[in-house]
Write a protein that holds these residues in place. Structure first.
Motif, PDB file in Angstrom:
ATOM      1  N   TRP A 208     -34.016  73.817 -15.908  1.00  0.00           N
ATOM      2  CA  TRP A 208     -32.736  74.524 -15.904  1.00  0.00           C
ATOM      3  C   TRP A 208     -32.796  75.637 -14.862  1.00  0.00           C
ATOM      4  O   TRP A 208     -33.672  76.493 -14.903  1.00  0.00           O
ATOM      5  CB  TRP A 208     -32.405  75.097 -17.276  1.00  0.00           C
ATOM      6  CG  TRP A 208     -30.939  75.379 -17.403  1.00  0.00           C
ATOM      7  CD1 TRP A 208     -30.315  76.593 -17.427  1.00  0.00           C
ATOM      8  CD2 TRP A 208     -29.896  74.393 -17.479  1.00  0.00           C
ATOM      9  NE1 TRP A 208     -28.960  76.427 -17.499  1.00  0.00           N
ATOM     10  CE2 TRP A 208     -28.673  75.085 -17.536  1.00  0.00           C
ATOM     11  CE3 TRP A 208     -29.891  73.000 -17.481  1.00  0.00           C
ATOM     12  CZ2 TRP A 208     -27.457  74.429 -17.615  1.00  0.00           C
ATOM     13  CZ3 TRP A 208     -28.673  72.342 -17.557  1.00  0.00           C
ATOM     14  CH2 TRP A 208     -27.477  73.045 -17.630  1.00  0.00           C
ATOM     15  N   ASN A 209     -31.850  75.590 -13.920  1.00  0.00           N
ATOM     16  CA  ASN A 209     -31.820  76.543 -12.808  1.00  0.00           C
ATOM     17  C   ASN A 209     -33.179  76.615 -12.113  1.00  0.00           C
ATOM     18  O   ASN A 209     -33.643  77.690 -11.719  1.00  0.00           O
ATOM     19  CB  ASN A 209     -31.387  77.926 -13.282  1.00  0.00           C
ATOM     20  CG  ASN A 209     -29.957  77.952 -13.787  1.00  0.00           C
ATOM     21  OD1 ASN A 209     -29.094  77.226 -13.279  1.00  0.00           O
ATOM     22  ND2 ASN A 209     -29.693  78.770 -14.789  1.00  0.00           N
ATOM     23  N   GLU A 211     -36.105  76.098 -13.379  1.00  0.00           N
ATOM     24  CA  GLU A 211     -37.216  76.467 -14.250  1.00  0.00           C
ATOM     25  C   GLU A 211     -37.532  75.317 -15.201  1.00  0.00           C
ATOM     26  O   GLU A 211     -36.631  74.712 -15.789  1.00  0.00           O
ATOM     27  CB  GLU A 211     -36.875  77.722 -15.071  1.00  0.00           C
ATOM     28  CG  GLU A 211     -36.671  78.975 -14.243  1.00  0.00           C
ATOM     29  CD  GLU A 211     -37.965  79.495 -13.656  1.00  0.00           C
ATOM     30  OE1 GLU A 211     -39.040  79.236 -14.250  1.00  0.00           O
ATOM     31  OE2 GLU A 211     -37.909  80.159 -12.603  1.00  0.00           O
ATOM     32  N   VAL A 213     -38.265  73.676 -18.478  1.00  0.00           N
ATOM     33  CA  VAL A 213     -38.021  74.016 -19.875  1.00  0.00           C
ATOM     34  C   VAL A 213     -38.994  73.280 -20.790  1.00  0.00           C
ATOM     35  O   VAL A 213     -39.535  73.840 -21.735  1.00  0.00           O
ATOM     36  CB  VAL A 213     -36.558  73.683 -20.275  1.00  0.00           C
ATOM     37  CG1 VAL A 213     -36.301  74.000 -21.743  1.00  0.00           C
ATOM     38  CG2 VAL A 213     -35.584  74.438 -19.385  1.00  0.00           C
ATOM     39  N   SER A 256     -31.173  71.342 -12.516  1.00  0.00           N
ATOM     40  CA  SER A 256     -30.758  71.624 -13.891  1.00  0.00           C
ATOM     41  C   SER A 256     -30.425  70.309 -14.566  1.00  0.00           C
ATOM     42  O   SER A 256     -29.478  69.625 -14.162  1.00  0.00           O
ATOM     43  CB  SER A 256     -29.526  72.540 -13.928  1.00  0.00           C
ATOM     44  OG  SER A 256     -29.842  73.848 -13.509  1.00  0.00           O
ATOM     45  N   ILE A 296     -32.266  69.193 -25.953  1.00  0.00           N
ATOM     46  CA  ILE A 296     -32.712  70.366 -25.197  1.00  0.00           C
ATOM     47  C   ILE A 296     -31.814  70.576 -23.983  1.00  0.00           C
ATOM     48  O   ILE A 296     -31.409  71.705 -23.665  1.00  0.00           O
ATOM     49  CB  ILE A 296     -34.190  70.184 -24.787  1.00  0.00           C
ATOM     50  CG1 ILE A 296     -35.086  70.201 -26.028  1.00  0.00           C
ATOM     51  CG2 ILE A 296     -34.616  71.263 -23.808  1.00  0.00           C
ATOM     52  CD1 ILE A 296     -36.528  69.788 -25.758  1.00  0.00           C
ATOM     53  N   TRP A 297     -31.497  69.489 -23.293  1.00  0.00           N
ATOM     54  CA  TRP A 297     -30.569  69.541 -22.152  1.00  0.00           C
ATOM     55  C   TRP A 297     -29.218  70.102 -22.582  1.00  0.00           C
ATOM     56  O   TRP A 297     -28.669  71.003 -21.925  1.00  0.00           O
ATOM     57  CB  TRP A 297     -30.450  68.141 -21.583  1.00  0.00           C
ATOM     58  CG  TRP A 297     -29.443  67.911 -20.499  1.00  0.00           C
ATOM     59  CD1 TRP A 297     -28.938  68.819 -19.606  1.00  0.00           C
ATOM     60  CD2 TRP A 297     -28.831  66.660 -20.173  1.00  0.00           C
ATOM     61  NE1 TRP A 297     -28.057  68.211 -18.747  1.00  0.00           N
ATOM     62  CE2 TRP A 297     -27.978  66.898 -19.068  1.00  0.00           C
ATOM     63  CE3 TRP A 297     -28.934  65.373 -20.692  1.00  0.00           C
ATOM     64  CZ2 TRP A 297     -27.223  65.872 -18.482  1.00  0.00           C
ATOM     65  CZ3 TRP A 297     -28.190  64.349 -20.117  1.00  0.00           C
ATOM     66  CH2 TRP A 297     -27.338  64.600 -19.023  1.00  0.00           C
ATOM     67  N   CYS A 300     -29.242  73.866 -23.224  1.00  0.00           N
ATOM     68  CA  CYS A 300     -29.199  74.625 -21.966  1.00  0.00           C
ATOM     69  C   CYS A 300     -27.788  74.616 -21.382  1.00  0.00           C
ATOM     70  O   CYS A 300     -27.285  75.654 -20.915  1.00  0.00           O
ATOM     71  CB  CYS A 300     -30.182  74.040 -20.965  1.00  0.00           C
ATOM     72  SG  CYS A 300     -31.920  74.207 -21.410  1.00  0.00           S
ATOM     73  N   GLY A 303     -25.498  77.044 -23.020  1.00  0.00           N
ATOM     74  CA  GLY A 303     -25.906  78.438 -22.985  1.00  0.00           C
ATOM     75  C   GLY A 303     -26.706  78.877 -24.194  1.00  0.00           C
ATOM     76  O   GLY A 303     -26.834  80.082 -24.448  1.00  0.00           O
ATOM     77  N   ARG A 304     -27.275  77.932 -24.914  1.00  0.00           N
ATOM     78  CA  ARG A 304     -28.089  78.258 -26.080  1.00  0.00           C
ATOM     79  C   ARG A 304     -29.569  78.220 -25.707  1.00  0.00           C
ATOM     80  O   ARG A 304     -29.956  77.656 -24.689  1.00  0.00           O
ATOM     81  CB  ARG A 304     -27.819  77.256 -27.207  1.00  0.00           C
ATOM     82  CG  ARG A 304     -26.352  77.205 -27.636  1.00  0.00           C
ATOM     83  CD  ARG A 304     -26.091  76.021 -28.557  1.00  0.00           C
ATOM     84  NE  ARG A 304     -24.676  75.921 -28.903  1.00  0.00           N
ATOM     85  CZ  ARG A 304     -24.132  74.888 -29.534  1.00  0.00           C
ATOM     86  NH1 ARG A 304     -24.906  73.842 -29.875  1.00  0.00           N
ATOM     87  NH2 ARG A 304     -22.844  74.867 -29.802  1.00  0.00           N
ATOM     88  N   VAL A 305     -30.390  78.841 -26.546  1.00  0.00           N
ATOM     89  CA  VAL A 305     -31.830  78.833 -26.322  1.00  0.00           C
ATOM     90  C   VAL A 305     -32.411  77.605 -27.013  1.00  0.00           C
ATOM     91  O   VAL A 305     -32.365  77.506 -28.242  1.00  0.00           O
ATOM     92  CB  VAL A 305     -32.501  80.104 -26.852  1.00  0.00           C
ATOM     93  CG1 VAL A 305     -34.019  80.044 -26.646  1.00  0.00           C
ATOM     94  CG2 VAL A 305     -31.911  81.336 -26.174  1.00  0.00           C
ATOM     95  N   PRO A 306     -32.958  76.640 -26.258  1.00  0.00           N
ATOM     96  CA  PRO A 306     -33.492  75.436 -26.898  1.00  0.00           C
ATOM     97  C   PRO A 306     -34.789  75.718 -27.634  1.00  0.00           C
ATOM     98  O   PRO A 306     -35.572  76.590 -27.234  1.00  0.00           O
ATOM     99  CB  PRO A 306     -33.730  74.489 -25.714  1.00  0.00           C
ATOM    100  CG  PRO A 306     -33.964  75.399 -24.557  1.00  0.00           C
ATOM    101  CD  PRO A 306     -33.102  76.605 -24.791  1.00  0.00           C
TER     102      PRO A 306
END
Length: 368
Positions: A208-209, A211, A213, A256, A296-297, A300, A303-306
């Protein structure tokens, strides 16, 4: 939410994984008979135009479907859908999140030549390769060795009429075969790689962006077809050096979404042979091992924390149709204790033993 589905198992795995995470996936299909549309995990199905032959109409139909269903998100499960949707997020309702980065990022991540170039600068091995045109093949000074692998620069190449054309990887054993293959591939350029043999490794996950995950490492115990992906695969313990190299690659791509990096070799000597910026064939293995990549995707994207826990090594996956063909090829070509095409009758003894064991297990299960 809406999942675009094709004829591969990856879209089925995505639909099942999302339903297991508590979501209600609808399936958008361009042709009948897909695995995903027949799954009980899908709460509904809608026919849409084909993203290869009608990418514009495909996006318009998805946008109408998203508005009608008040869809939370649209997730492409194939590269042609990904390419068709790139840069078209504005066609969808504001309340619907589209799981596609910007057009420029999609173009970068789907450019195999660029990915290989970046991989070589971030510590990942790469096979010896060259980007060639048809005119290059007429030049006797072009130093090529065989066997080799030839592939398009993009799996789905945009054509002048706005459509997309799919082309697969091919092995070639001579300059004449190479010329025929390049002539049949779309686009002005093709990639010719040295044929590399060895264990098929892969690292699949979500970025994501830019990074990393999550990431799942796996090893193919059987591969079919020979230039294809693993048909019998197991998860293995993560290799820190390899994972760091993959993390640097997705970072340079600023990717992402889900991804799947395929490598041949072992540990630091592994060579990157393909990068798929999408859900992938053995996705069900990652989910079974503890990384629900589609969920998980989606977290993200929303806008939630997986929630990401360590995955379990030793979990196995079988692509049934291809694995049967791989086993049959092994039976025909290998040496065996009992089986022989020239002397098949002794194999009936093995079949009888297996039958007796199966009946005994059924009797014991009935008593229990």
């Amino acid at each position: 939410m809406i999942v675009t589905a094709d004829h591969f198992q990856s879209s089925l795995a995505a639909v099942r994984a999302l339903r297991a995470a508590g979501y209600l996936p609808w399936v958008a299909v361009a042709s009948p008979g897909t695995y995903a549309e027949r799954s009980r995990a899908a709460v509904g199905r809608t026919r849409v135009p084909d993203p290869e032959s009608e990418p514009g109409a495909f996006v318009d139909a998805l946008a109408e479907m998203a508005e009608r269903l008040d869809a939370l998100a649209v997730l492409p499960s194939s590269e042609d859908a990904l390419v068709a949707l790139a840069g078209r997020a504005g066609a969808f309702p504001e309340s619907t999140r589209v799981g596609v980065p910007g057009r420029e990022l999609v173009e970068r991540a789907t450019d195999k030549a660029l990915v290989q170039q970046i991989a070589s600068t971030v510590g990942l091995g790469t096979p010896e390769s060259a980007v060639v045109t048809r005119a290059d093949l007429d030049d006797d000074r072009l130093n090529l060795s065989f066997p080799a692998v030839v592939k398009p620069v993009r799996t789905h190449t945009p054509l002048d009429d706005g459509t997309l054309r799919y082309a697969a990887v091919r092995r070639v054993d001579s300059r004449a075969e190479l010329r025929r293959a390049v002539d049949e591939l779309p686009g002005a350029r093709s990639i010719v790689e040295a044929y590399v043999s060895g264990p098929l490794l892969s690292v699949g996950g979500v970025a994501w962006n830019g990074e990393l995950v999550c990431a799942v490492h796996q090893l193919a115990e059987r591969v079919y077809p020979p230039e294809g992906g693993g048909c019998y695969v197991r998860t293995i313990a993560p290799d820190a050096a390899l994972e760091n190299g993959v993390a640097r690659l997705v970072g340079r791509l600023e990717w992402s979404g889900p991804f799947h990096a395929q490598l041949i070799g072992t540990d630091a000597r592994a060579a990157l042979i393909d990068f798929n910026p999408r859900v992938y064939g053995s996705l069900a293995l990652a989910v079974a091992a503890g990384h629900n990549i589609p969920a998980i995707w989606l977290a993200c994207l929303l806008g939630r924390v997986p929630v990401v826990q360590p995955y379990r090594p030793g979990v196995r996956y079988r692509a049934e149709e291809r694995d049967v063909r791989a086993l049959w090829k092994a039976l025909r070509n290998g040496s065996h204790a009992v089986f022989s095409l020239r002397d098949p009758a002794p194999t009936l003894t093995s079949a009888a033993k297996l039958s007796r064991r199966a009946r005994m297990r059924l009797r014991l299960a009935g008593r229990a």
